[in-house]
Design an enzyme around this catalytic site. Structure first.
Site, PDB file in Angstrom:
ATOM      1  N   HIS A   1       0.833  -1.202   0.000  1.00 13.81           N
ATOM      2  CA  HIS A   1       0.000   0.000   0.000  1.00 13.81           C
ATOM      3  C   HIS A   1       0.876   1.264   0.000  1.00 13.81           C
ATOM      4  O   HIS A   1       0.735   2.129  -0.861  1.00 13.81           O
ATOM      5  CB  HIS A   1      -0.917  -0.028   1.224  1.00 13.81           C
ATOM      6  CG  HIS A   1      -1.845   1.150   1.315  1.00 13.81           C
ATOM      7  ND1 HIS A   1      -3.146   1.096   0.914  1.00 13.81           N
ATOM      8  CD2 HIS A   1      -1.652   2.417   1.758  1.00 13.81           C
ATOM      9  CE1 HIS A   1      -3.724   2.276   1.097  1.00 13.81           C
ATOM     10  NE2 HIS A   1      -2.834   3.088   1.619  1.00 13.81           N
ATOM     11  N   GLU A   2       1.780   1.333   0.961  1.00 16.18           N
ATOM     12  CA  GLU A   2       2.631   2.531   1.056  1.00 16.18           C
ATOM     13  C   GLU A   2       3.576   2.618  -0.136  1.00 16.18           C
ATOM     14  O   GLU A   2       3.917   3.721  -0.585  1.00 16.18           O
ATOM     15  CB  GLU A   2       3.398   2.545   2.379  1.00 16.18           C
ATOM     16  CG  GLU A   2       2.528   2.503   3.639  1.00 16.18           C
ATOM     17  CD  GLU A   2       1.419   3.551   3.674  1.00 16.18           C
ATOM     18  OE1 GLU A   2       1.561   4.600   3.016  1.00 16.18           O
ATOM     19  OE2 GLU A   2       0.399   3.314   4.349  1.00 16.18           O
TER      20      GLU A   2
ATOM     21  N   HIS B   1       1.806   4.469  -2.781  1.00 15.62           N
ATOM     22  CA  HIS B   1       1.939   5.925  -2.557  1.00 15.62           C
ATOM     23  C   HIS B   1       3.356   6.379  -2.922  1.00 15.62           C
ATOM     24  O   HIS B   1       3.551   7.420  -3.541  1.00 15.62           O
ATOM     25  CB  HIS B   1       1.668   6.263  -1.086  1.00 15.62           C
ATOM     26  CG  HIS B   1       0.222   6.198  -0.683  1.00 15.62           C
ATOM     27  ND1 HIS B   1      -0.759   6.902  -1.328  1.00 15.62           N
ATOM     28  CD2 HIS B   1      -0.407   5.524   0.324  1.00 15.62           C
ATOM     29  CE1 HIS B   1      -1.938   6.667  -0.738  1.00 15.62           C
ATOM     30  NE2 HIS B   1      -1.749   5.831   0.262  1.00 15.62           N
TER      31      HIS B   1
ATOM     32  N   GLU C   1      -4.746   7.581  -3.420  1.00  8.04           N
ATOM     33  CA  GLU C   1      -5.198   6.308  -2.858  1.00  8.04           C
ATOM     34  C   GLU C   1      -5.372   5.255  -3.956  1.00  8.04           C
ATOM     35  O   GLU C   1      -5.196   4.061  -3.705  1.00  8.04           O
ATOM     36  CB  GLU C   1      -6.507   6.523  -2.091  1.00  8.04           C
ATOM     37  CG  GLU C   1      -6.915   5.368  -1.193  1.00  8.04           C
ATOM     38  CD  GLU C   1      -6.057   5.221   0.064  1.00  8.04           C
ATOM     39  OE1 GLU C   1      -5.167   6.062   0.305  1.00  8.04           O
ATOM     40  OE2 GLU C   1      -6.279   4.232   0.795  1.00  8.04           O
TER      41      GLU C   1
END
Lengths: 502, 502
Positions: free
Chosen positions: B266-267, B270, B296
């Site tokens: 997830h990170e 980003h 997101e």
């Protein structure tokens, strides 16, 4: 708000900006990926520029003048308010005596020079660095001219005042001259004795084990890890924020565990001082340290007086064997003691032993002073440097990278700084002699790993005062004596006698 | 300097201050010792205050007005100058429509509320948090009143605009209503099927091995560690400085390796976006991201579309067994796939599966909207919350700590934020469908650990544009379709079919 309150609020704002820069600076050396270099330079120069602009605002002068008429603030010269006003007046006067154009020119020239210095050092080419150093000396002479006060005899004095308040070259000479003579004599006697074997710094130790041990030592010395950290960087330093968030670093190389331990104890000395500064005046000038010499006295005291002592190794030897198992089984506490105190003239200041270190400093002091006076041209620096290393240390300098370009200081425009290192050594010895008189069983305590009484003594006598007293006054108050070379010489004699059979 | 240049220089100064805050914020969560808490709060609020003061200076309005008459700057609406001017105008107008007193009041109230929220959550006492949330809702209604534009129907719209430009509640409703219906239907079918065993997140794995694996994955996905870092923090996040110095974090717990991997991917999503933003306009609004929904979408795409896919586990299974030896010998790629896609309604949003996650968001959207409208009193929030968890997820909420007090957002005054999470899921699915059409063998590539073509596609279609397009426009341009719930629903159907035999 009253002028004093406005002044302090303004000072706290500037200190806040500087504290932000301090964390960014630490991050740059320990955590930042390579990609962040340019942006970090931009951030740090923005902060420096902002802090500088705020530090020369005319309102500061008006507030200081208004405070000057309020005798309550300065009635007790050792009060927080009197200390704050004295420091702020000194800083403001110095900052405003410099034309903005000169400040900007120096920032620009030294920024370029730092990169040129790194390149030139890599290429072992003084020619590449020379034009930059020439510009720096010219600008520093101009800076000194702007900052010269009636008590100053020569340009060096005006610059040194920025690092160690009131330090004068003539006073340094008065201390250094007899010190040099005694050190050279001691060195001569040492060199006639057989050189003992180093059985410590010849053993390969994995980095994580070195770190585990030095972290343990730092904690036992009293460093509070809930208010600080220990990380790795190329050049060890102690930064962060005094009192609450002290960031120290160390380094390790396989067969140089003594360097890792020494660096860590050195920075722990700085760190303990920073953690011991008065918390009530955090971010105020009065809560700051008492100058570079006093700061260095704290690092040297723990690194040298404690870390190289027989008593320390009595305690540390089994601890080291426990944390780094299997590598030092054959060694005794005496072996570690001897390894920590071998004297060997060498080319590099930061690798020097406790005795010859000060000879390195004296050479730099004499040469920077001569350059500032105009007695030595930058072009002649390498020759003068190499001649002094031959005469003072008996060494031939193979190239300028390990000669007159080894230190970063001059490329940053820092002349007048080096002697504070030796002053740190002198003060460390003088403070430690007094601590030993006040704590009669100090040596026995250290031999059992009990460092709290010494730390408490330093806290009560030195740390707690913050910037209340400057080096000379603090030395007199704590030891009842003016600064002198005698304690350091006594210390070195007694330290080296059992190693070299003097 | 021309007005445009002055404007950009000023914007870069504000962005510099914010970038400094970003590094300090990262340090606070990853490195800072406890002792630094108060000082760090002081530093960060100083930076925030300084940036805010600079962002409402009247000269900005004058520069913007002057630029408005220069048609060259906006001739091409997708040019850097037009994008910069559009963003700066929007930010300036919003900032200056808020009275300073309201800004300060909100900062004070939310600062207190954050602490009260943490305490109240610990004590499971909504009563303790209630007065703070009441003050926040009152102030947010006032803030919305100041920021309301002709296109806004209700207070929520004016606040959401600060997180996702132009997002309107009525548009959210139009997307969420059919989505909810389909998700509830899918959930019903899933719950009738037998629940497969989780053989992955039931195995204890030491933290350093988890980190070694997820760091390997992040690097293989394309994260450039020379321009970023991966560290540990309580709550994973991605901060630092876009382009040059991206700081992401993850977390690990012994038998939750899926959480560590999912958080990291997830990170990393980003982080890859931040590293792919246009470098030429670093620190300018045009070089910033395209809003929270797009951001997101990048994290969800890598976390969900890739990280939970069968193809990913075909590649990852042997790599995991290599880096974490001996713990997963019995497991197949299919086991990891199944474990990554189990659906189980749960109380906590951040622990939710890919399907039910969006139901959590919809509840928050409806309730914050009602509170802002005045249709729901803060006192009635727990009741409304618990009722919705019963009806939408079939769960009984045992206390408010795992109920309406689980998220930090409202205590920070962030209402209008939550839907961007589900928008991210929708956009991720829609972008990914298009990427699969453009790269026909994408799945085979992923199954061999080849992620570069997908990353290049994201770079070229999304990252490189920076803030040029907003979510709706970017979605239309990239996928030739307006935002729709269909891709996400298709994705979930095909993802869950083999797990639950739908």
């Amino acid at each position: 708000m009253k002028p004093y309150e406005q002044l302090i609020e303004h000072a706290r704002e500037i200190a806040t900006i500087q504290s932000i820069g301090s964390i960014l600076g630490w991050d740059q050396e320990t955590m930042m990926p390579d990609g962040g270099v340019a942006m970090r330079g931009h951030q740090l120069s923005y902060l420096a520029k902002t802090a500088h602009e705020k530090s020369i605002r005319p309102c500061i002068g008006q507030w200081l003048d208004a405070c000057g008429t309020d005798s309550q603030l300065t009635a007790d010269p050792q009060s927080v308010s009197a200390t704050n006003l004295r420091e702020l007046r000194h800083n403001y006067d110095r900052a405003t005596r410099l034309p903005t154009q000169l400040v900007e020119e120096l920032a620009k020239v030294t920024s370029t020079a730092r990169h040129a210095w790194a390149e030139a050092r890599k290429n072992k080419s003084f020619e590449q660095f020379k034009p930059h150093l020439e510009k720096i000396v010219t600008l520093l002479r101009e800076k000194a001219r702007c900052l010269t006060m009636p008590e100053h005899d020569e340009p060096w004095d005006a610059l040194a005042d920025g690092f160690e308040r009131g330090l004068l070259a003539r006073d340094v000479v008065a201390v250094f001259d007899p010190l040099r003579e005694s050190l050279v004599d001691l060195l001569g006697r040492v060199r006639q004795a057989p050189q003992p074997e180093d059985r410590f710094n010849t053993v390969d130790v994995p980095g994580d084990q070195q770190l585990a041990f030095v972290r343990f030592v730092a904690e036992r010395l009293g460093f509070d890890f809930s208010r600080g950290r220990l990380d790795l960087s190329t050049h060890p330093f102690c930064g962060g924020i005094p009192g609450v968030d002290v960031r120290m670093t160390t380094r390790h190389a396989a067969n140089m565990m003594g360097d890792c331990l020494g660096s860590t104890m050195h920075e722990t000395g700085h760190g303990l001082y920073n953690q011991g500064l008065p918390e009530q005046t955090l971010l105020e000038p009065a809560g700051s340290h008492a100058g570079l010499s006093i700061h260095e006295s704290q690092s040297r005291l723990w690194e040298n007086m404690i870390g190289r002592s027989r008593a320390f190794w009595t305690w540390a030897e089994p601890e080291l064997k426990r944390i780094v198992p299997g590598r030092f089984d054959e060694l005794t506490a005496q072996d570690f003691y001897v390894a920590s105190n071998r004297v060997e003239p060498s080319l590099i200041r930061v690798e020097a032993d406790e005795l010859t270190y000060n000879l390195h400093i004296m050479i730099r002091f004499d040469l920077e002073r001569a350059m500032l006076k105009g007695d030595l041209s930058v072009a002649d620096l390498p020759g003068a440097w190499n001649e002094r290393y031959r005469s003072d240390l008996g060494l031939k300098v193979p190239d300028d990278a390990v000669g007159c370009m080894q230190d970063i200081h001059w490329s940053m425009g820092s002349m007048g700084y080096f002697p504070t290192y030796t002053y740190g050594n002198l003060l460390a010895a003088q403070f430690f002699e007094k601590a030993c008189r006040d704590i009669p069983d100090l040596s026995e305590q250290v031999a059992t790993g009990l460092f709290t009484p010494l730390l408490s003594w330093l806290r009560a006598n030195i740390h707690v005062h913050g910037a209340r007293y400057r080096a000379a006054e603090l030395c007199q108050r704590v030891t009842d004596q003016p600064l002198s070379a005698e304690p350091l010489l006594r210390h070195l004699e007694s330290r080296l006698a059992p190693v070299y059979g003097l």
